[in-house]
Every structure is written in C-alpha cells, then in structure tokens.
Design a protein around this motif. Structure first.
Motif, PDB file in Angstrom:
ATOM      1  N   UNK A  35      87.838 -19.316 -35.397  1.00 55.24           N
ATOM      2  CA  UNK A  35      88.767 -19.660 -34.507  1.00 55.24           C
ATOM      3  C   UNK A  35      87.945 -21.024 -33.773  1.00 55.24           C
ATOM      4  N   UNK A  36      88.630 -21.982 -33.663  1.00 56.23           N
ATOM      5  CA  UNK A  36      88.212 -23.276 -32.896  1.00 56.23           C
ATOM      6  C   UNK A  36      88.314 -23.227 -31.664  1.00 56.23           C
ATOM      7  N   UNK A  37      87.355 -23.768 -30.561  1.00 56.27           N
ATOM      8  CA  UNK A  37      87.559 -23.723 -29.051  1.00 56.27           C
ATOM      9  C   UNK A  37      89.232 -23.957 -28.883  1.00 56.27           C
ATOM     10  N   UNK A  80      90.760  -9.035 -27.939  1.00 56.83           N
ATOM     11  CA  UNK A  80      90.145  -7.744 -27.774  1.00 56.83           C
ATOM     12  C   UNK A  80      89.536  -7.465 -29.250  1.00 56.83           C
ATOM     13  N   UNK A  81      90.364  -7.499 -30.361  1.00 55.05           N
ATOM     14  CA  UNK A  81      90.096  -7.361 -31.705  1.00 55.05           C
ATOM     15  C   UNK A  81      88.927  -8.372 -32.126  1.00 55.05           C
ATOM     16  N   UNK A  82      88.800  -9.584 -31.476  1.00 51.34           N
ATOM     17  CA  UNK A  82      87.986 -10.416 -31.916  1.00 51.34           C
ATOM     18  C   UNK A  82      86.651 -10.405 -31.560  1.00 51.34           C
ATOM     19  N   UNK A 109      84.769  -3.278 -19.762  1.00 47.37           N
ATOM     20  CA  UNK A 109      84.608  -4.530 -19.840  1.00 47.37           C
ATOM     21  C   UNK A 109      85.934  -5.116 -20.261  1.00 47.37           C
ATOM     22  N   UNK A 110      86.722  -4.784 -21.334  1.00 48.85           N
ATOM     23  CA  UNK A 110      87.936  -5.360 -21.625  1.00 48.85           C
ATOM     24  C   UNK A 110      88.841  -4.958 -20.367  1.00 48.85           C
ATOM     25  N   UNK A 170      82.773 -12.456 -21.353  1.00 48.59           N
ATOM     26  CA  UNK A 170      82.823 -11.127 -21.689  1.00 48.59           C
ATOM     27  C   UNK A 170      81.416 -10.471 -21.651  1.00 48.59           C
ATOM     28  N   UNK A 171      80.406 -11.355 -22.039  1.00 50.46           N
ATOM     29  CA  UNK A 171      79.069 -10.884 -22.181  1.00 50.46           C
ATOM     30  C   UNK A 171      78.525 -10.857 -20.695  1.00 50.46           C
TER      31      UNK A 171
END
Length: 187
Positions: free
Chosen positions: A1-3, A24-26, A52-53, A74-75
C-alpha cells in the motif's frame, strides 16, 4: 500500500471500524512479533498486542499524519506498553504456572543431535540479544523480524538513517563480543 492509500485508509478508519480492521490486519503480525521478541511470553504478547490496537482504535480520531508511516505510531504505542509491562513486573514478580514455550521446542526428526545443536545455538543467540540494551534489541527486532529498512527504523526510533546505520554496526559488534565471551566461558 502506498502512503497516499494508507492516509486515505486512516482517514476512513476515523469513522469506519471496518477500515480500522484493514489496518489491524495489515499490522497485527508485525506488532505481535515486535512485542513477543521483547517480552518472550506468548500470552502476554497477545494481550499487549490487543492493547496496542485497542489504544490505536480509541485514539485514531486524534491521529495526525506527520510524514511517518502509520506503523511508526503503532510501534511507539507498543514500545510504551512494553516499557510499562517491565515496570509493572519489577513491582510484582510472577512465576508462570504454565509452560507457554513448549510449542517452540524442536520436533525431532531423523537427526535429533543436529536439532539439539541448532536449538542450543538459538538459545545462545537469544540470551546474547537479551544482554543488549533495550534500544539495540528493538533495532534487531525491527531489522530482522519486521525486515524494515534503516530509513523506516529511523522514523520509528526518531533517529536519522545514518544514526541507525551506526547503531546497527555497534550493535552487531557488541553482539559478536557477547557471543565470543560466552564461547570462551563454555570452553
């Protein structure tokens, strides 16, 4: 996926839970791996990944694109939760009653001695990695498990790409020294 696609998906996730599900899936496997290799507990890594999610979903409306990939956010959440996890564990020591790591024991085939040597080498490497500072452990997880580029790691750790290259080089040298010291002690 592009930005641009990612930004559109994030914007959609602010009002559509299904779009957040795609995010989430990604990222769920990458975040889980990051956490698991920091804490080495399957159950706790699953719990923290969920947290986290949950935090991300709860705060997605306030997320602002700052030129960093969504994964950096997320990190950062995961990093903070792992830090809190260790902070809380220092205050209350726990002894695990179940052996979560049994599933990771080798399945012996025709050559159990080869598998034993391989298992021992992995255990030695993991023990050496755990002797590194948390930032260096994080670097190795991002580099080898998540297979991120130095530029991507720099964005996550808020360092320049050159600083990441330097840190990576110093980390490998330190890891080599730890490993060779361990071999000398065993000889």
């Amino acid at each position: 996926m592009d930005p641009q696609e990612e930004i559109a998906l994030i914007d959609a996730a602010k009002s559509d839970p299904n779009a957040f599900g795609l995010l989430y899936e990604r990222y769920v496997d990458r975040i889980y791996n990051y956490i698991y290799f920091r804490i080495d507990s399957k159950r706790d890594a699953e719990d923290l990944t969920g947290q986290v999610f949950f935090k991300a979903m709860s705060n997605i409306k306030s997320y602002r694109h700052m030129g960093l990939p969504f994964s950096a956010w997320l990190y950062r959440i995961a990093h903070n939760l792992v830090a809190n996890y260790y902070h809380d564990r220092v205050r209350k020591r726990e002894i695990a009653l179940d052996d979560e790591q049994a599933q990771f024991l080798p399945q012996y085939d025709q050559h159990p001695e080869k598998q034993t040597v391989k298992t021992q080498e992995i255990e030695n490497l993991m023990a050496a990695i755990r002797k590194l500072s948390p930032i260096r452990q994080e670097l190795l997880v991002l580099k080898f498990l998540d297979q991120l580029s130095n530029a991507e790691i720099g964005k996550i750790l808020r360092k320049s790409e050159g600083a990441i290259k330097s840190l990576y080089h110093r980390t490998l040298l330190e890891l080599r020294d730890i490993m060779s010291t361990g071999k000398e002690e065993n000889a």
